[in-house]
Design an enzyme around this catalytic site. Sequence first.
Site, PDB file in Angstrom:
ATOM      1  N   GLU A 194      30.171  77.815  16.733  1.00  0.00           N
ATOM      2  CA  GLU A 194      31.625  77.861  16.686  1.00  0.00           C
ATOM      3  C   GLU A 194      32.092  77.446  15.299  1.00  0.00           C
ATOM      4  OE1 GLU A 194      33.129  76.605  21.043  1.00  0.00           O
ATOM      5  OE2 GLU A 194      31.987  75.055  20.017  1.00  0.00           O
ATOM      6  N   GLU A 253      25.142  77.057  28.145  1.00  0.00           N
ATOM      7  CA  GLU A 253      25.805  77.660  26.991  1.00  0.00           C
ATOM      8  C   GLU A 253      25.123  77.184  25.717  1.00  0.00           C
ATOM      9  OE1 GLU A 253      30.064  77.921  27.453  1.00  0.00           O
ATOM     10  OE2 GLU A 253      30.351  77.407  25.339  1.00  0.00           O
ATOM     11  N   ASP A 284      26.107  77.455  21.611  1.00  0.00           N
ATOM     12  CA  ASP A 284      27.260  77.850  20.810  1.00  0.00           C
ATOM     13  C   ASP A 284      27.039  77.795  19.308  1.00  0.00           C
ATOM     14  OD1 ASP A 284      28.916  77.936  23.095  1.00  0.00           O
ATOM     15  OD2 ASP A 284      29.399  75.811  22.915  1.00  0.00           O
TER      16      ASP A 284
END
Length: 278
Positions: free
Chosen positions: A101, A97, A99
Amino acid sequence: NINGDPPSPGYYPSSRIGSIAFDQGFDNRWGPQHQRLDQGTLTVWLDRSSGSGFKSVNSYSSGYFGAAIKLHPGYTAGVITSLYLSNNEEYPGNHDEIDIEFLGTTLDKPYVLQTNVYMKGSGDGNNIVGREVRFHLWFDPTQDFHNYAILWIQLKSCEFFVDDVPIRRYPKTSDETFPLKPMSVYGSIWDASSWATENGKYKADYTYQPFIGKYNNFKIGGCAVNGPASCRPITGSASGGTGLSSQQYASMAYVQNNYKVYDYCSDSTKDHKSTPEC
């Protein structure tokens, strides 16, 4: 803002890629009743009943993935608005993953942009190994749309951009510390009260609902898994290589010196045996 804007990076990867309509590249993934498309802008929202997320139609082995995002103003503690790459549906418990955010906040504090890189599930099941680096922004992300992007060059590096300014570069130093498997592009708004705001100190408060995220100017400059073998992903610098230019490094250094608020490598509470790149 006392720090001011970062110096020009001199190269603008987002300008090298045309925008696509949301439904050209993405589908709803969850919370369809909390998702609306209007004149090219996707609105997603979180209330007590549900959040919402979307996912790219294709998965990619590398590429540039971006969107313009406008965040919800006011009290947003516990709420995360995100744009990320993942293969967690294909490799549950063993996924990669990358990210971006946005960690919601209380009324008196700015948003935090958290970048993170996971690989192979990133832990032994008990101890998730995060590689979080967090920033404040040099603008108010609730006032207007700004472009956010991840450039993932599969065997080389992962770079994070805000309005084409590189804010973080995570180079591949070994196969063990880099996401290598194909990933899809996701976006979402969801309740992460347990950790999002000051490690969970402040929770989502649904008297402020709905919490709204808006996305447009979607860009995918990637090599789809089932696409042509001749595909060459976009690069992050004018040289066409896999690094950044000296001017880009200077703008990145400015952001890190003035706006970085957390770096996992300098967190003394973390066990750095599992993050050898530190």
